[in-house]
Design an enzyme around this catalytic site. Structure first.
Site, PDB file in Angstrom:
ATOM      1  N   PRO A  85     -34.627  28.470  47.777  1.00 14.46           N
ATOM      2  CA  PRO A  85     -33.187  28.202  47.610  1.00 14.46           C
ATOM      3  C   PRO A  85     -32.375  29.512  47.706  1.00 14.46           C
ATOM      4  O   PRO A  85     -32.771  30.531  47.145  1.00 14.46           O
ATOM      5  CB  PRO A  85     -33.090  27.620  46.199  1.00 14.46           C
ATOM      6  CG  PRO A  85     -34.462  27.085  45.907  1.00 14.46           C
ATOM      7  CD  PRO A  85     -35.426  27.963  46.653  1.00 14.46           C
ATOM      8  N   SER A 110     -24.939  45.850  46.988  1.00 15.47           N
ATOM      9  CA  SER A 110     -26.005  45.127  47.681  1.00 15.47           C
ATOM     10  C   SER A 110     -25.449  44.240  48.787  1.00 15.47           C
ATOM     11  O   SER A 110     -24.330  43.736  48.684  1.00 15.47           O
ATOM     12  CB  SER A 110     -26.765  44.250  46.675  1.00 15.47           C
ATOM     13  OG  SER A 110     -27.608  43.346  47.347  1.00 15.47           O
ATOM     14  N   LYS A 135     -22.536  42.231  41.348  1.00 11.92           N
ATOM     15  CA  LYS A 135     -22.334  43.402  42.218  1.00 11.92           C
ATOM     16  C   LYS A 135     -20.926  43.379  42.810  1.00 11.92           C
ATOM     17  O   LYS A 135     -20.216  44.381  42.832  1.00 11.92           O
ATOM     18  CB  LYS A 135     -23.386  43.415  43.339  1.00 11.92           C
ATOM     19  CG  LYS A 135     -24.797  43.754  42.870  1.00 11.92           C
ATOM     20  CD  LYS A 135     -24.877  45.167  42.325  1.00 11.92           C
ATOM     21  CE  LYS A 135     -26.283  45.577  41.952  1.00 11.92           C
ATOM     22  NZ  LYS A 135     -26.370  46.959  41.429  1.00 11.92           N
ATOM     23  N   ARG A 189     -34.817  40.393  58.192  1.00 13.41           N
ATOM     24  CA  ARG A 189     -34.100  41.266  57.278  1.00 13.41           C
ATOM     25  C   ARG A 189     -34.050  42.680  57.824  1.00 13.41           C
ATOM     26  O   ARG A 189     -34.798  43.028  58.741  1.00 13.41           O
ATOM     27  CB  ARG A 189     -34.799  41.292  55.904  1.00 13.41           C
ATOM     28  CG  ARG A 189     -34.780  39.965  55.160  1.00 13.41           C
ATOM     29  CD  ARG A 189     -33.392  39.590  54.712  1.00 13.41           C
ATOM     30  NE  ARG A 189     -33.374  38.380  53.911  1.00 13.41           N
ATOM     31  CZ  ARG A 189     -33.334  37.142  54.389  1.00 13.41           C
ATOM     32  NH1 ARG A 189     -33.336  36.954  55.719  1.00 13.41           N
ATOM     33  NH2 ARG A 189     -33.297  36.101  53.586  1.00 13.41           N
ATOM     34  N   PHE A 194     -27.165  53.551  39.370  1.00 14.34           N
ATOM     35  CA  PHE A 194     -28.222  52.633  39.818  1.00 14.34           C
ATOM     36  C   PHE A 194     -28.500  51.538  38.793  1.00 14.34           C
ATOM     37  O   PHE A 194     -28.964  50.460  39.140  1.00 14.34           O
ATOM     38  CB  PHE A 194     -29.541  53.407  40.010  1.00 14.34           C
ATOM     39  CG  PHE A 194     -29.549  54.389  41.125  1.00 14.34           C
ATOM     40  CD1 PHE A 194     -29.489  55.758  40.870  1.00 14.34           C
ATOM     41  CD2 PHE A 194     -29.628  53.960  42.433  1.00 14.34           C
ATOM     42  CE1 PHE A 194     -29.540  56.680  41.909  1.00 14.34           C
ATOM     43  CE2 PHE A 194     -29.671  54.871  43.479  1.00 14.34           C
ATOM     44  CZ  PHE A 194     -29.616  56.231  43.212  1.00 14.34           C
ATOM     45  N   TYR A 250     -26.638  37.474  40.544  1.00 12.50           N
ATOM     46  CA  TYR A 250     -26.895  38.901  40.817  1.00 12.50           C
ATOM     47  C   TYR A 250     -25.833  39.440  41.787  1.00 12.50           C
ATOM     48  O   TYR A 250     -25.166  40.424  41.509  1.00 12.50           O
ATOM     49  CB  TYR A 250     -28.297  39.094  41.401  1.00 12.50           C
ATOM     50  CG  TYR A 250     -28.488  40.436  42.058  1.00 12.50           C
ATOM     51  CD1 TYR A 250     -28.540  40.548  43.446  1.00 12.50           C
ATOM     52  CD2 TYR A 250     -28.585  41.583  41.294  1.00 12.50           C
ATOM     53  CE1 TYR A 250     -28.677  41.779  44.053  1.00 12.50           C
ATOM     54  CE2 TYR A 250     -28.732  42.821  41.905  1.00 12.50           C
ATOM     55  CZ  TYR A 250     -28.769  42.911  43.279  1.00 12.50           C
ATOM     56  OH  TYR A 250     -28.909  44.135  43.884  1.00 12.50           O
ATOM     57  N   LEU A 284     -26.939  51.264  28.891  1.00 16.35           N
ATOM     58  CA  LEU A 284     -25.497  51.262  29.152  1.00 16.35           C
ATOM     59  C   LEU A 284     -24.772  50.233  28.284  1.00 16.35           C
ATOM     60  O   LEU A 284     -23.556  50.280  28.131  1.00 16.35           O
ATOM     61  CB  LEU A 284     -25.218  50.990  30.632  1.00 16.35           C
ATOM     62  CG  LEU A 284     -25.816  51.961  31.652  1.00 16.35           C
ATOM     63  CD1 LEU A 284     -25.172  51.737  33.019  1.00 16.35           C
ATOM     64  CD2 LEU A 284     -25.675  53.413  31.222  1.00 16.35           C
ATOM     65  N   PHE A 286     -29.333  47.085  52.065  1.00 20.10           N
ATOM     66  CA  PHE A 286     -29.947  45.898  52.652  1.00 20.10           C
ATOM     67  C   PHE A 286     -31.305  45.713  51.975  1.00 20.10           C
ATOM     68  O   PHE A 286     -31.322  45.435  50.758  1.00 20.10           O
ATOM     69  CB  PHE A 286     -29.908  46.000  54.180  1.00 20.10           C
ATOM     70  CG  PHE A 286     -28.537  45.582  54.656  1.00 20.10           C
ATOM     71  CD1 PHE A 286     -27.423  46.377  54.392  1.00 20.10           C
ATOM     72  CD2 PHE A 286     -28.333  44.359  55.255  1.00 20.10           C
ATOM     73  CE1 PHE A 286     -26.128  45.970  54.743  1.00 20.10           C
ATOM     74  CE2 PHE A 286     -27.042  43.943  55.643  1.00 20.10           C
ATOM     75  CZ  PHE A 286     -25.951  44.752  55.375  1.00 20.10           C
TER      76      PHE A 286
HETATM   77  C1  WQD Z   1     -37.321  39.078  52.410  1.00 19.70           C
HETATM   78  C2  WQD Z   1     -37.794  38.001  53.394  1.00 19.70           C
HETATM   79  C3  WQD Z   1     -37.809  35.799  52.445  1.00 19.70           C
HETATM   80  C4  WQD Z   1     -40.975  36.686  49.514  1.00 19.70           C
HETATM   81  C5  WQD Z   1     -33.434  40.509  48.002  1.00 19.70           C
HETATM   82  C6  WQD Z   1     -32.117  40.582  47.294  1.00 19.70           C
HETATM   83  C7  WQD Z   1     -31.319  41.740  47.810  1.00 19.70           C
HETATM   84  C8  WQD Z   1     -32.115  43.012  47.689  1.00 19.70           C
HETATM   85  C9  WQD Z   1     -33.465  42.876  48.374  1.00 19.70           C
HETATM   86  C10 WQD Z   1     -31.344  44.158  45.697  1.00 19.70           C
HETATM   87  C11 WQD Z   1     -36.974  36.714  53.325  1.00 19.70           C
HETATM   88  C12 WQD Z   1     -39.230  36.245  52.783  1.00 19.70           C
HETATM   89  C13 WQD Z   1     -40.039  36.807  50.531  1.00 19.70           C
HETATM   90  C14 WQD Z   1     -42.066  35.799  49.665  1.00 19.70           C
HETATM   91  C15 WQD Z   1     -41.260  35.219  51.851  1.00 19.70           C
HETATM   92  N1  WQD Z   1     -32.273  43.391  46.337  1.00 19.70           N
HETATM   93  N2  WQD Z   1     -40.195  36.086  51.685  1.00 19.70           N
HETATM   94  N3  WQD Z   1     -42.170  35.098  50.839  1.00 19.70           N
HETATM   95  O1  WQD Z   1     -34.297  37.990  49.590  1.00 19.70           O
HETATM   96  O2  WQD Z   1     -33.890  39.483  51.613  1.00 19.70           O
HETATM   97  O3  WQD Z   1     -33.238  40.287  49.372  1.00 19.70           O
HETATM   98  O4  WQD Z   1     -34.109  41.733  47.783  1.00 19.70           O
HETATM   99  O5  WQD Z   1     -30.342  44.623  46.163  1.00 19.70           O
HETATM  100  O6  WQD Z   1     -30.152  41.839  47.054  1.00 19.70           O
HETATM  101  O7  WQD Z   1     -31.389  39.409  47.607  1.00 19.70           O
HETATM  102  O8  WQD Z   1     -35.653  40.097  49.944  1.00 19.70           O
HETATM  103  O9  WQD Z   1     -38.051  40.594  49.946  1.00 19.70           O
HETATM  104  O10 WQD Z   1     -37.216  38.585  48.623  1.00 19.70           O
HETATM  105  O11 WQD Z   1     -37.235  38.481  51.118  1.00 19.70           O
HETATM  106  O12 WQD Z   1     -41.390  34.563  52.910  1.00 19.70           O
HETATM  107  O13 WQD Z   1     -42.946  35.620  48.768  1.00 19.70           O
HETATM  108  O14 WQD Z   1     -39.133  37.619  53.059  1.00 19.70           O
HETATM  109  O15 WQD Z   1     -37.608  34.422  52.765  1.00 19.70           O
HETATM  110  O16 WQD Z   1     -36.894  36.162  54.634  1.00 19.70           O
HETATM  111  P1  WQD Z   1     -34.246  39.350  50.182  1.00 19.70           P
HETATM  112  P2  WQD Z   1     -37.099  39.447  49.828  1.00 19.70           P
END
Ligand code: WQD
Length: 351
Positions: free
Chosen positions: A308, A138, A166, A245, A94, A162, A68, A192
């Site tokens: 973080p 997102s 969006k 989540r 997407f 990121y 794109l 989500f």
């Molecule tokens: C999920 C949970 C972590 C990894 C992100 C993006 C969001 C979307 C989905 C695009 C949290 C915990 C994770 C690890 C852990 N992407 N975790 N150990 O951060 O909710 O969302 O991905 O749209 O925009 O922000 O997803 O899967 O990274 O984390 O404990 O090695 O798992 O703290 O509670 P997240 P995630």
């Protein structure tokens, strides 16, 4: 005949949505740079359809390699569609980079791909009088609330580049809609946590390199590629102290795109923003325990410092999407664990 263009259609959610669109009789065009995907995903989409319906839909899936950031790549697709009398009626957008941590390290790359790429797409759409778009947004755009479901009217305040890209695209789409409200049909879908895989095990999530997200790490620990899950924090204000989540099965998500597309093409010009989530929260520990139970495997884990930018609770209020789309997620966390594991076992190295 009309067709639908999917940007990033070879990716995780894009390939599952291609499958749903073809199953619903749509003609589709795909443009993908393969920066974070494989064309094999779409070859497998055709295999699924051949096995399920004994139909070869290769001629309904027109694949273009392109980026794109190069407006000529986008225009070539619209020109080809017109030449073969399948002009593009709507776009499902997407294509974009999607790692929160990577966006913090390389903001310029994220703004160029996610925002500048969208500007190029919209310029070509206007030129070819295509004013119907479903945008992959997102939940990261939200300012999170403690232990409360998020709805589309809640405050948006992304905390990483990121999420900023969006939200910026959503604002750009709003300005475009307001400039011609009797012409544009726009749906911004706030995902989500998309997870899982199609039940066939032929398509699924295949991140390049070490995955950032929880679920692809769980499947890699289960198959022995990774040794354990490092859980980011055990003292969150949640029942078991781990993050909660809203994990939505990728097939429920792709069906939500079909419902959004059908809604836009049936209704008068408008712009809508919808939460695509299940409305149910699952903690990290609950997810791991469920995966172990469903698949009879062990997932070792240890607790480390919080990541973080992380939050305790990010769960959708999906009532608006359910009300106007007549769409409702039908798969649960056990289906996610079963289908995601099946994909991983059948494809230990991804595509
Ligand atoms: C999920 C949970 C972590 C990894 C992100 C993006 C969001 C979307 C989905 C695009 C949290 C915990 C994770 C690890 C852990 N992407 N975790 N150990 O951060 O909710 O969302 O991905 O749209 O925009 O922000 O997803 O899967 O990274 O984390 O404990 O090695 O798992 O703290 O509670 P997240 P995630």
């Amino acid at each position: 005949m009309k067709s639908i263009l999917l940007t990033g259609g070879a990716g995780f959610i894009g390939s599952h949505t291609c499958l749903s669109l073809l199953e619903n009789g749509y003609e589709i065009f795909v443009i993908d740079s393969y920066i974070n995907s494989s064309r094999k995903s779409l070859e497998n989409v055709l295999k699924i359809l051949k096995k399920k319906y004994n139909r070869n839909l290769k001629n309904s899936l027109n694949l273009f390699e392109g980026d794109l950031k190069n407006v000529r790549d986008i225009e070539a697709v619209f020109q080809k569609a017109n030449e073969v009398n399948k002009s593009i009626e709507a776009v499902i957008h997407f294509a974009g980079l999607k790692s929160v941590s990577e966006s913090m390290a390389y903001p310029l790359c994220y703004w160029e791909n996610n925002f500048y790429g969208t500007i190029n797409l919209l310029k070509i759409m206007e030129k070819y009088n295509c004013k119907n778009i479903v945008f992959s947004s997102s939940a990261t755009v939200y300012q999170t609330k403690i232990n409360q479901l998020l709805n589309e009217r809640d405050k948006c305040s992304p905390v990483n580049p990121y999420g900023q890209t969006k939200l910026a695209v959503e604002k750009l789409l709003k300005d475009i809609y307001k400039s011609a409200p009797s012409e544009w049909r726009i749906a911004c879908l706030r995902y989500f946590n998309p997870v899982g895989a199609h039940e066939s095990g032929l398509i699924g999530e295949a991140p390049f390199g070490k995955p950032n997200n929880l679920f692809p790490q769980i499947t890699k620990v289960a198959i022995g590629i990774m040794s354990e899950i490092k859980i980011f924090g055990s003292d969150w204000p949640t029942p078991d102290g781990t993050g909660i989540r809203d994990y939505i099965h990728v097939m429920d998500l792709s069906e939500g795109h079909i419902s959004s597309l059908n809604y836009l093409l049936k209704e008068k010009p408008q712009m809508i923003t919808l939460n695509l989530g299940t409305g149910k929260g699952t903690s990290v520990k609950e997810f791991i325990r469920t995966f172990e139970k469903i698949n009879n495997v062990e997932i070792p884990f240890s607790f480390v410092e919080r990541r973080p930018g992380d939050n305790a609770f990010v769960v959708a209020d999906n009532s608006f999407a359910k009300s106007i789309l007549s769409w409702e997620p039908s798969r649960n966390i056990e289906d996610i664990c079963r289908n995601g594991w099946n994909w991983q076992v059948m494809n230990p190295d991804g595509y």
